[in-house]
Write an enzyme that holds these catalytic residues in place. Structure first.
Site, PDB file in Angstrom:
ATOM      1  N   ARG A 152      70.035  14.520 -85.271  1.00  0.00           N
ATOM      2  CA  ARG A 152      71.475  14.683 -85.103  1.00  0.00           C
ATOM      3  C   ARG A 152      72.286  14.244 -86.319  1.00  0.00           C
ATOM      4  O   ARG A 152      73.398  14.733 -86.506  1.00  0.00           O
ATOM      5  CB  ARG A 152      71.957  13.936 -83.847  1.00  0.00           C
ATOM      6  N   ASP A 197      75.146   8.537 -78.640  1.00  0.00           N
ATOM      7  CA  ASP A 197      75.520   9.883 -78.202  1.00  0.00           C
ATOM      8  C   ASP A 197      76.903  10.301 -78.679  1.00  0.00           C
ATOM      9  O   ASP A 197      77.218  11.498 -78.702  1.00  0.00           O
ATOM     10  CB  ASP A 197      75.460   9.984 -76.676  1.00  0.00           C
ATOM     11  N   SER A 227      64.434   3.200 -78.021  1.00  0.00           N
ATOM     12  CA  SER A 227      65.238   3.827 -76.969  1.00  0.00           C
ATOM     13  C   SER A 227      65.298   2.887 -75.779  1.00  0.00           C
ATOM     14  O   SER A 227      64.276   2.353 -75.342  1.00  0.00           O
ATOM     15  CB  SER A 227      64.639   5.168 -76.531  1.00  0.00           C
ATOM     16  N   SER A 228      66.490   2.706 -75.239  1.00  0.00           N
ATOM     17  CA  SER A 228      66.651   1.892 -74.034  1.00  0.00           C
ATOM     18  C   SER A 228      65.970   2.535 -72.833  1.00  0.00           C
ATOM     19  O   SER A 228      65.743   1.872 -71.814  1.00  0.00           O
ATOM     20  CB  SER A 228      68.130   1.683 -73.737  1.00  0.00           C
ATOM     21  N   GLN A 229      65.630   3.826 -72.941  1.00  0.00           N
ATOM     22  CA  GLN A 229      65.018   4.529 -71.807  1.00  0.00           C
ATOM     23  C   GLN A 229      63.669   3.937 -71.425  1.00  0.00           C
ATOM     24  O   GLN A 229      63.294   3.949 -70.244  1.00  0.00           O
ATOM     25  CB  GLN A 229      64.878   6.013 -72.145  1.00  0.00           C
ATOM     26  N   LYS A 269      72.185  21.750 -70.623  1.00  0.00           N
ATOM     27  CA  LYS A 269      71.381  20.519 -70.547  1.00  0.00           C
ATOM     28  C   LYS A 269      72.173  19.396 -69.897  1.00  0.00           C
ATOM     29  O   LYS A 269      71.619  18.600 -69.133  1.00  0.00           O
ATOM     30  CB  LYS A 269      70.927  20.111 -71.947  1.00  0.00           C
ATOM     31  N   SER A 309      71.855   0.221 -77.493  1.00  0.00           N
ATOM     32  CA  SER A 309      72.254   0.939 -76.274  1.00  0.00           C
ATOM     33  C   SER A 309      72.105   0.063 -75.032  1.00  0.00           C
ATOM     34  O   SER A 309      71.660   0.517 -73.970  1.00  0.00           O
ATOM     35  CB  SER A 309      71.440   2.235 -76.109  1.00  0.00           C
ATOM     36  N   LYS A 347      75.955  12.007 -66.227  1.00  0.00           N
ATOM     37  CA  LYS A 347      74.547  12.398 -66.146  1.00  0.00           C
ATOM     38  C   LYS A 347      73.649  11.165 -66.107  1.00  0.00           C
ATOM     39  O   LYS A 347      72.689  11.108 -65.318  1.00  0.00           O
ATOM     40  CB  LYS A 347      74.202  13.296 -67.336  1.00  0.00           C
TER      41      LYS A 347
END
Length: 423
Positions: free
Chosen positions: A333, A302, A161-163, A401, A189, A21
């Protein structure tokens, strides 16, 4: 709503793992930024990928899929100067597209569903107004941006976040001037950022890694490409863990030279004591006595829920550390994983930034909350490889998802997952 019942099983079989993904997200965006036609294959239409495809269409690109091949034409990308981008429940989609829309000078309204409107975007709402882009928000979504992004130095923390960094990496090469991303905290990450840079390179755009972060030359352009996606090591982890706990499972389509950070799941499961064999693009995991280990999750967040399941069956006490970011995912989580395992008879202590898991012989049945989180629901299924009784888990279809075929693949190796409607 639908729940799923998992019954005890002994894993034995093979799974053809879906495309990554994370890899597909990146390829779709690079293809949309290229002025021409690109083909990406194979592609599986999870809800997150549908959201990313929907966003490139909202910005003017076109996309069509046939026989798992996605054709993207970016010729008219950014022709639409005012639009709404529905990011679904995908944090990647949201954080990737905020700078992408800004580099096109698009007046864009971002909306989302589930818990996405509450997930952090403050890095962008702090940084982008300094670079020519106004941000209108009450703290989350909806977010409206307006203005065109400017080149320069972007000071960004690396531990949220690496995003955020990936989103900037996509956009900054398209500006006239050069830019630098300067890290203000240690990077986590980093494998996902390396994946972004590798994908961009295949579409003709380069990024230089520096001592402080990354340097991006301006004036670059994305070139159309035919792109082959990587198999998803994150999803392979569920079947590998099941094999380690209760039997034998082979996963096909995972490449040993993959740049995915989650590829380290093979090494981690081997460190637990399971027998792990990789032959070309297939990996087989067989049950063996498991021993507790310490897992630094800073680069592999993750994997934490499924590795915690594995740890339940390892003699001794396993520690998972540097995982505090998991509290701002689709759910908290760390809390959800501890609750899942403890409700089934596990011995898990929730820490501020991780988990302590004491090994036991087997888990009991029970009813657990999936928290509408795909990784919690799939991890519950892995528990059944070492289970007495059966598990009923809520939010069965949250798997859409990321992995719509999970139950089919799970049952193909001997699993017993039955989805039913809840009145």
């Amino acid at each position: 709503m639908q729940n799923v019942v998992y019954k005890p099983f002994i894993p034995n079989g093979e799974v053809n793992i879906p495309p990554s993904k994370s890899d597909v997200h990146r390829a779709v965006i690079c293809a949309a930024l290229a002025k021409g036609v690109s083909r990406i294959s194979p592609v599986a239409l999870s809800n997150d990928i549908k959201a990313t495809i929907g966003c490139i269409k909202s910005l003017g690109a076109s996309a069509a899929i046939e026989n798992n091949v996605l054709t993207v034409d970016g010729t008219k990308m950014f022709d639409c100067k005012k639009t709404t981008l529905d990011c679904g429940e995908s944090g990647s989609t949201l954080r990737f597209f905020i700078p992408v829309a800004a580099v096109g000078g698009v007046n864009a309204k971002f909306v989302g569903h589930g818990l996405l409107p509450q997930r952090p975007i403050g890095i962008f709402t702090d940084a982008l107004p300094k670079k020519g882009v106004s941000c209108k928000t009450e703290g989350g979504l909806p977010l409206e941006i307006n203005g065109r992004l400017k080149s320069g130095t972007y000071k960004i923390p690396g531990n949220v976040s690496s995003q955020f960094i990936t989103g900037l990496l996509f956009a900054l090469p398209l500006l006239e001037g050069n830019s630098d991303i300067v890290l203000t905290s240690p990077i986590e990450s980093v494998g996902y950022i390396n994946m972004t840079i590798a994908t961009m390179a295949k579409f003709g755009v380069t990024v230089e890694t520096t001592d402080y972060g990354w340097h991006i030359d301006g004036g670059q352009s994305y070139k159309p490409a035919d792109y082959t996606t990587d198999g998803d090591w994150s999803q392979a982890a569920f079947f590998m863990a099941a094999g380690a706990i209760g039997g034998k499972a082979t996963v096909n389509g995972v490449f040993p030279d993959s740049i995915q950070g989650d590829k380290t799941v093979a090494e981690i499961i081997k460190n637990f004591g399971a027998k792990v064999t990789q032959i070309e693009n297939s990996i087989t995991v067989e049950k063996a006595p498991l021993k507790a280990i310490t897992i630094d999750a800073s680069q592999i967040p993750d994997l934490v829920p499924v590795l915690a399941v594995c740890a339940c069956f390892a003699e001794g006490t396993t520690r998972i550390i540097n995982a505090e970011r998991l509290r701002i995912k689709e759910c908290d989580r760390l809390k959800a994983t501890a609750e899942l395992l403890n409700n089934l008879g596990g011995k898990v202590n929730e820490l501020r930034d991780g988990l302590e898991i004491e090994g036991i012989d087997c888990l009991n049945g029970g009813r657990v909350n999936g928290y509408n989180d795909h990784r919690i629901v799939m991890s519950a299924g892995v528990c059944a490889a070492g289970l007495k009784g059966e598990i009923e888990c809520t939010y069965a279809m949250s798997i859409n998802k990321s992995y719509p075929d999970f139950y089919k693949d799970y049952n193909s190796i001997g699993g017993n997952a039955n989805v039913f409607d809840v009145r």
